[in-house]
Design a protein around this motif. Structure first.
Motif, short mmCIF file in Angstrom:
data_model
loop_
_atom_site.label_atom_id
_atom_site.label_comp_id
_atom_site.label_asym_id
_atom_site.label_seq_id
_atom_site.Cartn_x
_atom_site.Cartn_y
_atom_site.Cartn_z
N ASP A 1 0.86 -1.16 0.00
CA ASP A 1 0.00 0.00 0.00
C ASP A 1 0.91 1.22 0.00
OD1 ASP A 1 -1.90 1.96 0.31
OD2 ASP A 1 -2.43 1.39 2.36
N ARG A 2 0.94 1.95 -1.11
CA ARG A 2 1.84 3.11 -1.26
C ARG A 2 1.57 4.17 -0.20
NH1 ARG A 2 3.05 4.58 -7.36
NH2 ARG A 2 3.44 6.49 -6.25
N ARG A 3 0.30 4.34 0.19
CA ARG A 3 -0.01 5.36 1.19
C ARG A 3 0.71 5.09 2.50
NH1 ARG A 3 -6.14 5.77 1.88
NH2 ARG A 3 -5.84 3.55 1.87
N SER A 4 0.83 3.82 2.89
CA SER A 4 1.50 3.50 4.14
C SER A 4 2.99 3.83 4.05
CB SER A 4 1.29 2.04 4.52
OG SER A 4 1.93 1.19 3.59
N MET A 5 3.51 3.94 2.83
CA MET A 5 4.92 4.30 2.64
C MET A 5 5.07 5.81 2.40
SD MET A 5 6.18 1.05 0.28
CE MET A 5 6.05 2.03 -1.18
N GLY A 6 3.97 6.55 2.42
CA GLY A 6 4.05 7.99 2.20
C GLY A 6 4.16 8.37 0.74
N SER A 7 3.69 7.51 -0.15
CA SER A 7 3.76 7.76 -1.59
C SER A 7 2.34 7.80 -2.15
CB SER A 7 4.55 6.62 -2.26
OG SER A 7 4.56 6.77 -3.65
N PHE A 8 2.05 8.83 -2.94
CA PHE A 8 0.70 9.03 -3.45
C PHE A 8 0.73 9.29 -4.95
CE2 PHE A 8 1.01 10.52 0.89
CZ PHE A 8 -0.03 9.86 1.51
N ASP A 9 -0.17 8.68 -5.69
CA ASP A 9 -0.30 8.89 -7.12
C ASP A 9 -1.33 10.00 -7.34
OD1 ASP A 9 -1.01 8.81 -9.85
OD2 ASP A 9 -0.60 6.67 -9.98
N ILE A 10 -0.87 11.22 -7.53
CA ILE A 10 -1.76 12.38 -7.62
C ILE A 10 -2.69 12.25 -8.83
CG2 ILE A 10 -1.89 14.90 -7.77
CD1 ILE A 10 -0.73 13.72 -5.11
N ALA A 11 -2.20 11.77 -9.95
CA ALA A 11 -3.05 11.61 -11.14
C ALA A 11 -4.19 10.62 -10.86
CB ALA A 11 -2.22 11.16 -12.34
N GLU A 12 -3.88 9.53 -10.19
CA GLU A 12 -4.90 8.54 -9.87
C GLU A 12 -5.94 9.12 -8.91
OE1 GLU A 12 -4.85 4.65 -7.10
OE2 GLU A 12 -3.51 4.52 -8.84
N ILE A 13 -5.47 9.86 -7.92
CA ILE A 13 -6.39 10.47 -6.96
C ILE A 13 -7.26 11.51 -7.65
CG2 ILE A 13 -6.52 11.91 -4.89
CD1 ILE A 13 -3.86 10.41 -4.03
N ALA A 14 -6.65 12.35 -8.50
CA ALA A 14 -7.41 13.38 -9.23
C ALA A 14 -8.49 12.73 -10.09
CB ALA A 14 -6.47 14.23 -10.08
N ALA A 15 -8.15 11.63 -10.75
CA ALA A 15 -9.11 10.94 -11.61
C ALA A 15 -10.25 10.31 -10.82
CB ALA A 15 -8.40 9.87 -12.45
N SER A 16 -10.03 10.04 -9.54
CA SER A 16 -11.07 9.41 -8.71
C SER A 16 -12.09 10.42 -8.18
CB SER A 16 -10.44 8.66 -7.54
OG SER A 16 -9.98 9.57 -6.54
#
Length: 140
Positions: free
Chosen positions: A3-18
């Motif tokens: 889970d990238r969030r638990s590592m402090g990594s976020f996919d901004i494009a994926e979040i924006a698309a959601s």
């Protein structure tokens, strides 16, 4: 798969698309982090935002997509912004986004210290409430 969030990594494009295509509020956001020292959010703006300010935090807005206009302090400072730019509003500084020129208008926001979702004060109280301003969409 980690889970990238638990590592402090976020996919901004994926979040924006959601984020939804339409909203009843002026914007919809998703918190990425929510710590006392700072919060990070991705949000989409659906309608122009009237003059308002935040009493408890500074707001740093990185323009991920879209184009619009903003002003700070007074309407005579109106300027355009677009992808790759960073807007900074110090706490207590009145600001507005009067025009959406290209959609989707999505920002990555860093608020220091943490921004309480209710920390939005409209210059004209008839322009809205914290509840009509923002809707949270899952997140942290």
């Amino acid at each position: 798969m980690n889970d990238r969030r638990s590592m402090g990594s976020f996919d901004i494009a994926e979040i924006a698309a959601s984020l939804p295509e339409h909203a009843t509020t002026l914007l919809v956001d998703r918190y990425l982090t929510d710590r006392p020292s700072a919060s990070a959010r991705v949000f989409r703006v659906y309608r122009p935002t009237p003059p308002h300010y935040h009493a408890q935090c500074d707001e740093y807005l990185y323009v991920f997509s879209g184009r619009g206009t903003f002003w700070m302090g007074e309407a005579s400072t109106k300027a355009e912004f677009g992808p790759g730019e960073l807007l900074h509003f110090e706490r207590g500084t009145v600001h507005a986004l009067p025009d959406i020129l290209e959609e989707p208008l999505v920002f990555l926001s860093i608020d220091t210290p943490r921004r309480d979702p209710k920390d939005v004060i409209f210059v004209d109280p008839k322009d809205g409430t914290p509840e009509s301003f923002i809707q949270q969409s899952g997140g942290y």
